[in-house]
Design an enzyme around this catalytic site. Structure first.
Site, PDB file in Angstrom:
ATOM      1  N   GLU A   1      45.913  39.487  46.174  1.00  0.00           N
ATOM      2  CA  GLU A   1      44.515  39.744  46.512  1.00  0.00           C
ATOM      3  C   GLU A   1      44.256  39.673  48.015  1.00  0.00           C
ATOM      4  OE1 GLU A   1      41.916  37.136  47.261  1.00  0.00           O
ATOM      5  OE2 GLU A   1      43.560  35.789  47.715  1.00  0.00           O
TER       6      GLU A   1
ATOM      7  N   GLN B   1      39.315  22.485  46.005  1.00  0.00           N
ATOM      8  CA  GLN B   1      40.403  23.115  45.248  1.00  0.00           C
ATOM      9  C   GLN B   1      41.744  22.968  45.959  1.00  0.00           C
ATOM     10  OE1 GLN B   1      39.573  27.184  44.324  1.00  0.00           O
ATOM     11  NE2 GLN B   1      38.339  26.681  42.536  1.00  0.00           N
TER      12      GLN B   1
ATOM     13  N   HIS C   1      37.119  33.633  35.708  1.00  0.00           N
ATOM     14  CA  HIS C   1      37.220  32.760  36.884  1.00  0.00           C
ATOM     15  C   HIS C   1      37.902  31.432  36.569  1.00  0.00           C
ATOM     16  CE1 HIS C   1      34.839  35.704  38.920  1.00  0.00           C
ATOM     17  NE2 HIS C   1      33.822  35.530  38.115  1.00  0.00           N
ATOM     18  N   LEU C   2      37.774  30.970  35.345  1.00  0.00           N
ATOM     19  CA  LEU C   2      38.449  29.737  34.952  1.00  0.00           C
ATOM     20  C   LEU C   2      39.954  29.961  34.806  1.00  0.00           C
ATOM     21  CD1 LEU C   2      38.183  26.781  34.121  1.00  0.00           C
ATOM     22  CD2 LEU C   2      37.634  27.553  31.792  1.00  0.00           C
TER      23      LEU C   2
ATOM     24  N   ASP D   1      42.432  31.538  36.594  1.00  0.00           N
ATOM     25  CA  ASP D   1      43.399  31.273  37.658  1.00  0.00           C
ATOM     26  C   ASP D   1      43.446  29.798  38.033  1.00  0.00           C
ATOM     27  OD1 ASP D   1      40.810  32.549  38.945  1.00  0.00           O
ATOM     28  OD2 ASP D   1      41.617  31.200  40.455  1.00  0.00           O
ATOM     29  N   GLN D   2      42.315  29.076  37.867  1.00  0.00           N
ATOM     30  CA  GLN D   2      42.330  27.645  38.163  1.00  0.00           C
ATOM     31  C   GLN D   2      43.079  26.867  37.091  1.00  0.00           C
ATOM     32  OE1 GLN D   2      38.595  26.012  39.674  1.00  0.00           O
ATOM     33  NE2 GLN D   2      37.772  28.080  39.751  1.00  0.00           N
TER      34      GLN D   2
ATOM     35  N   HIS E   1      43.135  37.955  41.066  1.00  0.00           N
ATOM     36  CA  HIS E   1      43.247  36.547  41.455  1.00  0.00           C
ATOM     37  C   HIS E   1      44.256  35.827  40.568  1.00  0.00           C
ATOM     38  CE1 HIS E   1      40.074  36.018  44.491  1.00  0.00           C
ATOM     39  NE2 HIS E   1      39.479  37.016  43.877  1.00  0.00           N
TER      40      HIS E   1
END
Length: 338
Positions: free
Chosen positions: A10, A100, A281-282, A284-285, A306
């Protein structure tokens, strides 16, 4: 020394944050080139520089290239140190992204840590505080460590000025499997306004309520009298038996409240229709946590850039295998094994 090209994937700040986090965890000397080469303003912006400085403090690292605009960086961690830390972005740059960067290492440290972070808490293109507190950190706690986050003052883009506290009690990370989300037990839409007309919140809630067919008691206007604004954020919370997801859209000058509502409703509806536990969005974390735990799986939507970048960056530091497969139309299963 490991060299990573920041223009890959990215091409933004995620490569930098993940590389710094894993360099801390694995004690790997790191050289990064072409930092944020894929962005309109390449190199280190203030929030990225703060992330580097935070990693430097937590890892007692030797660093060169840590200055605004730098496109190359060397980072040599020496020792991982729990403790009390204060990191301030000094602008509206995201303080949650600074967290993060250092949180993975502090989850595995020898003792507890306390962090005070200042900057933007509700920024476009960054996870807002509400997402961390309601969606991400509960999963961290299910994996072993105890992490408590307290919002002391919200800070919106472009003013910044937000502040929150995070207390970390480390523990060995345990694998986590999320094959399904279970029954939806609560839905809520919250429209927050600070320093802008209250009517904006009402219009957003009317629109998102119509699209998602929410009841009046599921619509919550939130007018901040002392927030650092002006600012406007609309979030939709979907609490299920096994996971909670949070979807967010931000108002800006010249953008109609109805358009803000349509954006967040579209994202929430895609998630609800797919019946997966983990949203975009959750994903990749959660990938990074499972890699550190060396095991786990979940179902999610099609992986975005991502998530792919996260997988590629992790492979430089960790000997884990990440497999993905489409189990049905628009539903993908991700498995991590060490």
């Amino acid at each position: 020394m490991l060299t990573i090209d920041g223009s890959k994937g990215e091409g933004g700040g995620q490569v930098l944050r993940t590389a710094l986090a894993l360099a801390l965890v694995t004690r790997t000397p790191l050289r990064m080139v072409n930092i944020r080469a894929g962005r309109e303003k390449p190199g280190l912006l203030r929030q990225h520089l703060t992330a580097v400085k935070a990693a430097e403090a937590v890892g007692a690292a030797e660093v060169s290239g840590a200055e605004l605009g730098s496109r190359e960086l060397t980072f040599e961690p020496r020792a991982l140190a729990a403790g009390n830390y204060h990191f301030a972005v000094g602008s509206a740059g995201s303080a949650t992204l600074v967290l993060q960067t250092v949180l993975p290492a502090l989850l595995l440290a020898e003792g507890p840590s306390s962090l005070r972070l200042e900057g933007g808490t509700h920024n476009p293109a960054a996870p807002p505080f509400d997402f961390l507190a309601k969606a991400f950190l509960p999963l961290v706690q299910r994996m072993g460590p105890r992490v408590e986050a307290t919002l002391e003052r919200p800070g919106f883009f472009p003013a910044g000025g937000g502040r929150f506290r995070v207390d970390v009690h480390p523990a060995k990370l345990q694998p986590l499997d999320l094959p399904e989300r279970g029954r939806v037990v609560r839905r809520a839409a919250v429209a927050t306004v600070s320093g802008i007309p209250y009517d904006v919140a009402r219009r957003e809630l009317d629109t998102v309520g119509d699209i998602l067919k929410l009841r009046p008691d599921e619509l919550h206007p939130d007018e901040l009298k002392r927030g650092i604004g002006p600012g406007n954020v609309l979030r939709v919370e979907v609490e299920c038996e096994h996971v909670t997801e949070v979807f967010t859209a931000f108002g800006s000058r010249g953008r109609a409240a109805e358009h803000v509502a349509e954006e967040v409703a579209r994202e929430a509806k895609q998630y609800l229709d797919a019946e997966v536990p983990v949203g975009e969005h959750l994903c990749d974390q959660l990938l990074l946590l499972l890699a550190l735990a060396r095991g786990g799986s979940f179902r999610t939507l099609p992986l975005d850039g991502h998530a792919r970048t996260q997988i590629d960056t992790m492979a430089h530091f960790l000997d884990v295998k990440v497999s993905t497969r489409e189990v049905s139309r628009g539903v993908h299963e991700v498995e991590v094994r060490g």
